[in-house]
Design a protein around this motif. Structure first.
Motif, mmCIF file in Angstrom:
data_model
loop_
_atom_site.group_PDB
_atom_site.id
_atom_site.type_symbol
_atom_site.label_atom_id
_atom_site.label_comp_id
_atom_site.label_asym_id
_atom_site.label_seq_id
_atom_site.Cartn_x
_atom_site.Cartn_y
_atom_site.Cartn_z
ATOM 1 N N ASP A 16 -14.142 2.656 -9.506
ATOM 2 C CA ASP A 16 -12.806 2.990 -10.345
ATOM 3 C C ASP A 16 -12.954 2.049 -11.473
ATOM 4 O OD1 ASP A 16 -12.979 5.018 -8.583
ATOM 5 O OD2 ASP A 16 -10.990 4.392 -7.836
ATOM 6 N N PRO A 18 -13.445 0.178 -14.850
ATOM 7 C CA PRO A 18 -14.027 0.601 -16.093
ATOM 8 C C PRO A 18 -15.223 -0.177 -16.471
ATOM 9 C CG PRO A 18 -12.072 -0.621 -16.715
ATOM 10 C CD PRO A 18 -12.070 -0.288 -15.273
ATOM 11 N N ARG A 28 -11.891 0.319 -24.442
ATOM 12 C CA ARG A 28 -12.260 0.283 -23.040
ATOM 13 C C ARG A 28 -13.044 -0.836 -22.792
ATOM 14 N NH1 ARG A 28 -11.909 5.164 -20.598
ATOM 15 N NH2 ARG A 28 -11.608 6.995 -21.913
ATOM 16 N N LEU A 71 -6.191 5.665 -22.895
ATOM 17 C CA LEU A 71 -6.627 5.713 -21.607
ATOM 18 C C LEU A 71 -6.116 6.432 -20.834
ATOM 19 C CD1 LEU A 71 -7.429 1.763 -20.980
ATOM 20 C CD2 LEU A 71 -9.255 3.505 -21.357
ATOM 21 N N GLU A 75 -6.977 5.853 -14.871
ATOM 22 C CA GLU A 75 -7.680 4.654 -15.344
ATOM 23 C C GLU A 75 -6.585 3.362 -15.245
ATOM 24 O OE1 GLU A 75 -11.069 5.292 -18.548
ATOM 25 O OE2 GLU A 75 -9.336 6.505 -19.025
#
Length: 97
Positions: A16, A18, A28, A71, A75
Motif C-alpha cells: 500500500d 506509494p 507521488r 492523492l 493513499e
C-alpha cells in the motif's frame, strides 16, 4: 493504507506504500520520500515501520498530502482492523477496514 500496531511500532503494509517511479509524478515521488524519511525501516518488499516518536509528524504529513487534492483518501488514510486500538496521534488520519 493498511496499518497495524505491534509492540508500539506502526506498520504500513508494503503493497500500500506509494512506489517511487523515476520520471513519475512529482507529488507521488515527494510523498514516497517524505514517508520514507521518517520511517524507522522502509525496505522494499517489507512493511514500513514507524516509532511512536514520529506519529505526530506522520499525521501532519498525511493530512497535508490529503488536503492537496493530488492523492486519494486510500493513499493517505491509515486503515486499521475493527478490533485495533487507534492512538490519539493517528486518529484524524485513520479509519477501520
Amino acid at each position: 493504507m493498511r496499518a497495524r500496531i505491534e509492540q508500539e511500532i506502526l506498520y504500513l503494509h508494503h503493497e500500500d506504500v506509494p512506489p517511487f517511479k523515476k520520471g513519475g509524478s512529482i507529488v507521488r515521488n515527494s510523498y514516497f520520500w517524505a514517508l520514507k524519511s521518517i520511517a524507522g525501516r522502509a525496505k522494499r518488499g517489507r512493511d514500513w515501520e514507524y516509532e511512536p516518536e514520529v506519529w505526530f509528524a506522520l499525521q501532519r504529513m498525511l493530512l497535508s498530502f490529503a488536503e492537496s487534492g493530488y492523492l486519494g483518501l486510500s493513499e493517505t488514510m491509515l486503515e486499521f482492523a475493527d478490533d485495533a486500538i487507534i492512538p490519539d496521534e493517528l486518529r484524524s488520519i485513520s479509519t477501520r477496514i
